[in-house]
Write a protein that holds these residues in place. Structure first.
Motif, short mmCIF file in Angstrom:
data_model
loop_
_atom_site.label_atom_id
_atom_site.label_comp_id
_atom_site.label_asym_id
_atom_site.label_seq_id
_atom_site.Cartn_x
_atom_site.Cartn_y
_atom_site.Cartn_z
N LEU A 186 0.84 -1.19 0.00
CA LEU A 186 0.00 0.00 0.00
C LEU A 186 0.88 1.25 0.00
O LEU A 186 2.02 1.23 0.47
CB LEU A 186 -0.89 0.01 1.24
CG LEU A 186 -1.94 -1.11 1.33
CD1 LEU A 186 -2.55 -1.11 2.72
CD2 LEU A 186 -3.02 -0.93 0.29
N ASN A 187 0.33 2.35 -0.47
CA ASN A 187 1.06 3.61 -0.40
C ASN A 187 0.80 4.24 0.97
O ASN A 187 -0.10 5.06 1.14
CB ASN A 187 0.60 4.54 -1.52
CG ASN A 187 1.33 5.86 -1.50
OD1 ASN A 187 2.42 5.96 -0.94
ND2 ASN A 187 0.75 6.86 -2.12
N PHE A 188 1.58 3.83 1.96
CA PHE A 188 1.35 4.26 3.34
C PHE A 188 1.66 5.74 3.53
O PHE A 188 1.08 6.39 4.38
CB PHE A 188 2.21 3.43 4.30
CG PHE A 188 1.59 2.12 4.70
CD1 PHE A 188 1.80 1.61 5.96
CD2 PHE A 188 0.80 1.40 3.82
CE1 PHE A 188 1.23 0.40 6.34
CE2 PHE A 188 0.23 0.20 4.17
CZ PHE A 188 0.45 -0.31 5.44
N GLY A 189 2.62 6.26 2.79
CA GLY A 189 3.04 7.62 3.02
C GLY A 189 3.77 7.74 4.35
O GLY A 189 3.91 6.78 5.11
N LEU A 190 4.25 8.93 4.65
CA LEU A 190 4.96 9.19 5.91
C LEU A 190 4.62 10.59 6.41
O LEU A 190 4.33 11.48 5.61
CB LEU A 190 6.47 9.10 5.70
CG LEU A 190 7.08 7.71 5.51
CD1 LEU A 190 8.51 7.83 5.01
CD2 LEU A 190 7.03 6.92 6.81
#
Length: 259
Positions: A5-9
Motif C-alpha cells: 500500500l502507499n502508506f506515506g509518511l
C-alpha cells in the motif's frame, strides 16, 4: 521503506525534520521513556538496538542509565539531528543509517521500535521486520515495541487522538491540526495533517499530508510474533498498566526470541 500500500509518511520524517521533536516529544515522553527503562531492566537487558531511533529520544534516555545502546533509522535527516545532539552533550553515541527490515548491526539483549514505528510498514513487511529483529538478537533476547490497538479504536477513541498544536521552531511558527479515521476491515489508521507555517520573514506556507499506519489487535500481534519464532511474554499499556482489549489505545509488547 514503504511497500504494498502507499502508506506515506509524516512530513517531519523527511521534508520537515526540524519539526520532528516539536511534534513527537511531549509532556509525557519522559514518563514513556521511564516505563521503557523499567521494562528493559525487568528482563536484565544490558545492550539495546533502537531500530527506529528518530532523533534519539530513547537512545539518550537509556544511555543515561548505563545501557549499551545503538540507534538506527532510515531517515538521514533525523539521524543528523541525533548526531548533533550527541556531540552537543559530549557523548559518542552511535547512530546508523538503516532500514528496520534488513539492517544488520550485531547481537543485542533487546531490540526496540517505539512510538508506533512498526505501523509505518505493511503486515508483509512487519513479518520481514520481525525476522530481521531476530537476526539482531542474542538467543533469548527480547523485542519490545508499541502500536495502536485496533480493537479499541472506537469513534470516541479516534476523536481523542486529534492533534491541535502550535509551536515556535527555528525561524518559523508551526500550527498543526491532525485528524484520523479507522478502516477496521484493513486495520489501517489514516491520518491527515494540516500545517500552517508562519516564517519570521513574513512568508506563510500551508500544506497538507496524509499517511497511514497498519495497526493490530493484541491477538494479531501474538499470532504474527509466534509465526516468526517469538513468544509473547507481556502485553500492557504503554505505561505498564493492565491491557484492556477494547479500551487501551496502545499496546506495549514484550516478546522473547525462541531457540
Amino acid at each position: 521503506m514503504i511497500s504494498d500500500l502507499n502508506f506515506g509518511l509524516p512530513l517531519e520524517y523527511q521534508l520537515m525534520p526540524d519539526w520532528f521533536d516539536a511534534h513527537n516529544i511531549k509532556a509525557d515522553t519522559e514518563d514513556k521513556n521511564a516505563s521503557l527503562l523499567e521494562t528493559l531492566s525487568a528482563y536484565d537487558v544490558k545492550s539495546v538496538l533502537d531500530m527506529t531511533c528518530g532523533t534519539g529520544s530513547q537512545v539518550f534516555h537509556l544511555s543515561k542509565h548505563d545501557f549499551d545502546v545503538i540507534g538506527s533509522d532510515f531517515s538521514p535527516e533525523l539521524l543528523k539531528i541525533a548526531r548533533e545532539k550527541s556531540k552537543a552533550l559530549g557523548k559518542n553515541l552511535s547512530f546508523i543509517d538503516g532500514d528496520m527490515r534488513d539492517i544488520q548491526v550485531g547481537r543485542f539483549d533487546a531490540v526496540i521500535t517505539m512510538f508506533n514505528a512498526i505501523g509505518h510498514v505493511s503486515k508483509h513487511d512487519f513479518l520481514k521486520t520481525i525476522g530481521n529483529v531476530r537476526n539482531n538478537l542474542k538467543p533469548g533476547g527480547f523485542y519490545v515495541f508499541d502500536i495502536f490497538n485496533l480493537e479499541a479504536m472506537s469513534d470516541d477513541a479516534i476523536k481523542s487522538l486529534e492533534v491541535v498544536q502550535e509551536k515556535e521552531v527555528g525561524s518559523a511558527r508551526f500550527h498543526q491540526h491532525q485528524i484520523s479515521q479507522i478502516d477496521h476491515e484493513r486495520g489501517l489508521m489514516i491520518s491527515t495533517d494540516h500545517y500552517d507555517i508562519h516564517w519570521h520573514d513574513g512568508r506563510r506556507e500551508q500544506c497538507q499530508n496524509t499517511f497511514m499506519l497498519q495497526i493490530y489487535t493484541a491477538d494479531e500481534l501474538k499470532d504474527l510474533l509466534q509465526q516468526s519464532g517469538f513468544a509473547v511474554v507481556k502485553q500492557t499499556e504503554l505505561d505498564g498498566s493492565e491491557l484492556i482489549d477494547d479500551k487501551s489505545l496502545e499496546i506495549l509488547t514484550v516478546a522473547k526470541k525462541l531457540s
